[in-house]
Motif scaffolding. Sequence first.
Motif, PDB file in Angstrom:
ATOM      1  N   ILE A  38       1.095  -1.429   0.119  1.00  0.00           N
ATOM      2  CA  ILE A  38       0.009   0.053  -0.332  1.00  0.00           C
ATOM      3  C   ILE A  38       1.685   1.383  -0.109  1.00  0.00           C
ATOM      4  O   ILE A  38       2.058   1.458   0.908  1.00  0.00           O
ATOM      5  N   GLU A  40       1.025   5.395   0.175  1.00  0.00           N
ATOM      6  CA  GLU A  40      -0.232   6.163   1.384  1.00  0.00           C
ATOM      7  C   GLU A  40      -0.362   7.162   0.123  1.00  0.00           C
ATOM      8  O   GLU A  40       0.270   7.616  -0.584  1.00  0.00           O
ATOM      9  N   GLU A  42      -2.834   6.884  -2.049  1.00  0.00           N
ATOM     10  CA  GLU A  42      -3.394   6.009  -3.288  1.00  0.00           C
ATOM     11  C   GLU A  42      -4.561   5.680  -2.930  1.00  0.00           C
ATOM     12  O   GLU A  42      -5.371   5.712  -1.198  1.00  0.00           O
ATOM     13  N   THR A  43      -5.461   6.041  -3.771  1.00  0.00           N
ATOM     14  CA  THR A  43      -7.498   4.794  -3.410  1.00  0.00           C
ATOM     15  C   THR A  43      -6.751   3.926  -3.510  1.00  0.00           C
ATOM     16  O   THR A  43      -6.321   3.145  -4.210  1.00  0.00           O
ATOM     17  N   GLY A  44      -7.610   3.307  -2.482  1.00  0.00           N
ATOM     18  CA  GLY A  44      -7.471   1.479  -2.154  1.00  0.00           C
ATOM     19  C   GLY A  44      -9.350   1.234  -1.529  1.00  0.00           C
ATOM     20  O   GLY A  44      -9.199   2.322  -0.834  1.00  0.00           O
ATOM     21  N   ASP A  45      -9.646   0.027  -2.025  1.00  0.00           N
ATOM     22  CA  ASP A  45     -10.449  -0.720  -1.814  1.00  0.00           C
ATOM     23  C   ASP A  45     -11.153  -2.003  -0.621  1.00  0.00           C
ATOM     24  O   ASP A  45     -11.255  -2.151  -1.461  1.00  0.00           O
ATOM     25  N   ALA A  57       3.037  -0.746   8.820  1.00  0.00           N
ATOM     26  CA  ALA A  57       2.260   0.274   8.548  1.00  0.00           C
ATOM     27  C   ALA A  57       3.140   1.377   8.782  1.00  0.00           C
ATOM     28  O   ALA A  57       3.998   1.518  10.735  1.00  0.00           O
ATOM     29  N   GLY A  79      -5.284  -2.057   6.113  1.00  0.00           N
ATOM     30  CA  GLY A  79      -5.926  -1.379   5.044  1.00  0.00           C
ATOM     31  C   GLY A  79      -7.737  -0.678   4.961  1.00  0.00           C
ATOM     32  O   GLY A  79      -8.313  -0.221   4.083  1.00  0.00           O
ATOM     33  N   SER A  82      -9.058   2.691   4.716  1.00  0.00           N
ATOM     34  CA  SER A  82      -9.564   3.686   3.745  1.00  0.00           C
ATOM     35  C   SER A  82     -10.799   2.637   2.881  1.00  0.00           C
ATOM     36  O   SER A  82     -11.004   3.037   1.928  1.00  0.00           O
ATOM     37  N   ARG A  88      -5.580   6.527   1.273  1.00  0.00           N
ATOM     38  CA  ARG A  88      -5.027   5.721   2.354  1.00  0.00           C
ATOM     39  C   ARG A  88      -4.326   6.733   3.174  1.00  0.00           C
ATOM     40  O   ARG A  88      -3.190   7.701   2.394  1.00  0.00           O
ATOM     41  N   SER A  89      -3.800   6.118   4.463  1.00  0.00           N
ATOM     42  CA  SER A  89      -3.225   6.798   4.951  1.00  0.00           C
ATOM     43  C   SER A  89      -1.845   5.932   5.600  1.00  0.00           C
ATOM     44  O   SER A  89      -1.510   7.586   6.925  1.00  0.00           O
ATOM     45  N   HIS A  91       1.886   4.323   4.355  1.00  0.00           N
ATOM     46  CA  HIS A  91       2.834   3.068   3.720  1.00  0.00           C
ATOM     47  C   HIS A  91       2.513   1.829   4.124  1.00  0.00           C
ATOM     48  O   HIS A  91       2.323   1.718   5.184  1.00  0.00           O
TER      49      HIS A  91
END
Length: 220
Positions: A38, A40, A42-45, A57, A79, A82, A88-89, A91
Motif C-alpha cells: 500500500i 500512502e 493512493e485510492t484503495g478499497d 505500516a 487497510g 480506506s 490510504r493513510s 504505507h
Amino acid sequence: MPTRFAASISPSQEPSQHVAALARRGVQRRYRRGALLIQEGETGDTLYIVLEGKLRAFLSDENGKELTLGVYGPQEYVGEMSLDGGPRSAHVEAMAPTVCSVVSRDQLLIYISEQPEFAFELMGRLIRRARLATESARSVALIDVYGRLVRLLNQYLDKALEPVAQERRLRERMTHQQMAQHLACSREMVSRLLKDLETGGYISVRDRWIWVLKPLPARW
C-alpha cells in the motif's frame, strides 16, 4: 540510509473466527520481503489479512525519515482505514516473505451484512489501535529514552516461558536499530543504554537474545 522510528507496535490478538472466515473469501497473494503493498495517498478499497509473515505500516517524508505505526502478524489485517472511500493513510510493506488474503470492500460489506457482529469486532480493533497510538505519542512526549527502553523491554518479556532463576527472555530477537525505531531515538543511544544495563548486571545477551536478569531500575 533512511532513519526509522516507531510510534507503536501491534499486540498479539487471539485468532478471530470472523477474520479466518473473511480471509477465505479473499484472494491469496504472496509478497517478498520489502514489497510495498500500500502507498500512502493512493485510492484503495481492499483489506489485507495476514496469513503468514509480517507487515509494517509506516509514514515517511521527503527526507527518508520513517515513522512506524504498527507491525501486524497472522490473523491481523491492514487497510481498513480506506474502506470509507478515502485515500490510504499510510504505507504498508512486508517485513518478511508474507502471504495475505486480499479482500475487496464489496466482499467485506457482504460479510458484515451476513455477520453483523463482526462490525463490532472491527470497531474494537480500530479503537485499540487508536489507544496504542495515543499511548505511544504520550510516551515519546513525556518519558525519556531510558524510560521508554524499560517499557519496551518489559513489554516484550516472554511470559509464556518459565523464568530461569528469575531471568526472562524477550519473546523476539530485536536489533538495536529495531529498538531505536520503537523508541524514537538513535541506534547509538540504544546501544549505549543496553551496554550500561549489561555492565550493571541487569541484562545479558545470549545468541542474540536479550535476557532480563533482574528488575530494571526505574531511572538511570
